[in-house]
Enzyme design. Structure first.
Site, short mmCIF file in Angstrom:
data_model
loop_
_atom_site.label_atom_id
_atom_site.label_comp_id
_atom_site.label_asym_id
_atom_site.label_seq_id
_atom_site.Cartn_x
_atom_site.Cartn_y
_atom_site.Cartn_z
N PHE A 174 -10.21 -5.46 -13.51
CA PHE A 174 -8.96 -4.81 -13.90
C PHE A 174 -8.30 -5.72 -14.93
CE2 PHE A 174 -4.40 -3.91 -13.06
CZ PHE A 174 -4.39 -2.53 -13.03
N TYR B 147 0.92 2.56 -18.43
CA TYR B 147 1.95 1.80 -17.72
C TYR B 147 2.25 2.42 -16.36
CZ TYR B 147 5.47 5.40 -18.73
OH TYR B 147 6.16 6.58 -18.77
N ASN C 66 1.18 -1.36 -6.99
CA ASN C 66 1.97 -1.20 -5.76
C ASN C 66 1.05 -1.14 -4.55
OD1 ASN C 66 4.59 -1.22 -6.79
ND2 ASN C 66 4.57 0.96 -7.25
N GLY D 210 -2.03 -2.28 -4.58
CA GLY D 210 -2.72 -3.56 -4.55
C GLY D 210 -1.95 -4.64 -3.82
N ARG E 269 -8.86 -31.82 21.65
CA ARG E 269 -8.42 -33.16 21.27
C ARG E 269 -7.35 -33.69 22.23
NH1 ARG E 269 -9.21 -37.90 18.27
NH2 ARG E 269 -7.30 -38.54 17.19
N GLU F 2 -0.91 -10.47 -8.66
CA GLU F 2 -0.43 -9.09 -8.42
C GLU F 2 1.07 -9.05 -8.12
OE1 GLU F 2 -2.83 -6.22 -6.48
OE2 GLU F 2 -4.66 -7.40 -6.74
#
Length: 421
Positions: A159, A268, A276, A278, A304, A399
């Site tokens: 992309f 655009y 959005n 993503g 531990r 992003e």
């Protein structure tokens, strides 16, 4: 409607009622439970996805994580395995060779992969949610038939929107697409492009009419084999090192007008919609990262011992562990809710921004805490916490940075309350 539900409706409509009544009415009836299950309750099919990815991660990815991180290179075995397991065409319809799965299924896959290696999660997540989704949503039938089968079976896609001067201000891009008869000549350079080292297909945003500013931005499908396309060396990154990130140059790349993805001048709009969604995917990656780091740290704290007791028995550490686990759960609820809202066609922009913002913050804080809890060994590459910590840094950057998410959320809150006035 059952008598119990009618009774509950009546009780809730009263102006005041006792604490006992409030407790009684807070318990959902069977009817309500069937309609509104918990957001984290997975279906049989969703659980199948998680289990499939978990096996792939444990058997194929996990043995190669350190090697891939050290070499900054995705092992072809991993890429091939991701395709063979159907992870690269998750919501590509079956008629085009994909899995035909839901958006939420894809989020589960991204989350589960990140528990083992966020680099692999990035490769799979960005391929599915950005370039492939763009072709599914806006491609012509010819484009879908040409590209989706290969992108589901053996070819990666990238992309291409970011540039050196167009990061957060994505629409300040300088790449142009000059009209030449029935063709366009694309010229410009794209920066920080994920999967670009291996990608065979690029979804490229270029301005076909700079006089129209952002309204001239148009999306094109460009193949790697086309003359004028060149991919530079991979960036030497802090984290997600196995996920390739390169500069991609387009030097008068000639493409036919049929290579336009969607409508002329709508690039655009498509980018905003795609990013959005993503953001939810990045949120999924970050909760997977946080959970994976947490899961690989707690057993050490149980084994531990210092001062005659296990580390996990110290109250100060218990409080930090409890806080971290609560934040992971809260982040997961935000991500899952945003994903399900998208799937149900409910406006989700604010929820997506919140999910990415908080999940990336939680990933950073959880991985940092895990390094500290582990002490000296946490500072070495013998334990995975330091890698998770390095990988987490990208979550608040790509992003949409955290500040961009805050801007988005604030603007939407402002609009919401203006409408109420």
């Amino acid at each position: 409607m059952s008598f119990k539900v009618l009774k509950k409706s009546f009780l809730l409509s009263r102006k005041s009622y006792s604490t006992a009544t409030a407790f009684l009415t807070s318990r959902p009836s069977e009817d309500i439970y069937e309609r509104t299950p918990p957001v984290t309750l997975l279906s049989e099919n969703e659980n199948f996805f998680v289990e499939t990815v978990r096996k792939f991660s444990n058997n194929v990815v996990k043995p190669l994580v350190r090697e891939m991180d050290k070499n900054s290179k995705m092992n072809p075995i991993v890429t091939k395995g991701a395709f063979e397991n159907g992870l690269m065409g998750l919501h590509v319809p079956e008629e085009y060779g994909g899995s035909g799965s839901s958006f939420f299924d894809a989020m589960l896959v991204i989350e589960e992969l990140a528990k083992t290696d966020p680099s692999v999660s990035a490769m799979v997540g960005i391929h599915n949610t950005l370039p492939v989704s763009m072709i599914i949503d806006h491609g012509s039938e010819e484009q879908k038939l040409k590209y989706l089968p290969s992108l589901s079976s053996d070819s990666l896609a990238s992309f291409c929107i970011s540039e050196s001067g167009a990061g957060s201000d994505a629409f300040a891009l300088k790449t142009t697409a000059k009209k030449d008869g029935y063709h366009y000549l694309i010229s410009g350079s794209k920066m920080w492009i994920t999967n670009s080292s291996e990608a065979q297909v690029f979804v490229v945003f270029a301005n076909a009419d700079p006089s129209q500013k952002y309204k001239g931005i148009t999306c094109f499908i460009v193949e790697r084999s086309q003359e004028g396309v060149s991919v530079c060396k991979e960036e030497d990154k802090l984290g997600i090192r196995a996920s390739s990130t390169c500069q991609v140059n387009f030097d008068n790349v000639r493409v036919h007008e049929s290579a336009i993805l969607g409508e002329y001048g709508k690039g655009y709009k498509y980018a905003i919609e795609c990013l959005n969604a993503g953001r939810i995917a990045i949120g999924a990656q970050m909760i997977g990262l946080a959970q994976g780091c947490f899961d690989q740290t707690i057993p050490y704290l149980q084994q531990r011992e210092q001062f005659g007791q296990r580390l996990i028995d110290f109250q100060g550490l218990q409080h930090q562990i409890a806080q971290a686990r609560t934040e992971i759960e809260a982040a997961r609820l935000l991500v899952y809710n945003a994903a399900r809202m998208k799937e149900y066609g409910i406006p989700y922009v604010r929820q997506a921004a919140m999910a990415k913002l908080f999940a990336s913050q939680v990933a950073t804080s959880t991985s940092a805490q895990c390094v500290k809890w582990l002490g000296g060994v946490g500072f070495t590459k013998d334990f995975p916490a330091e890698k998770f910590y390095r990988d987490a840094m990208i979550g608040e950057i790509y992003e949409g940075t955290s500040n961009i998410q805050l801007n988005t959320i604030a603007k939407l809150i402002d609009n919401e309350y203006k409408l109420r006035a």
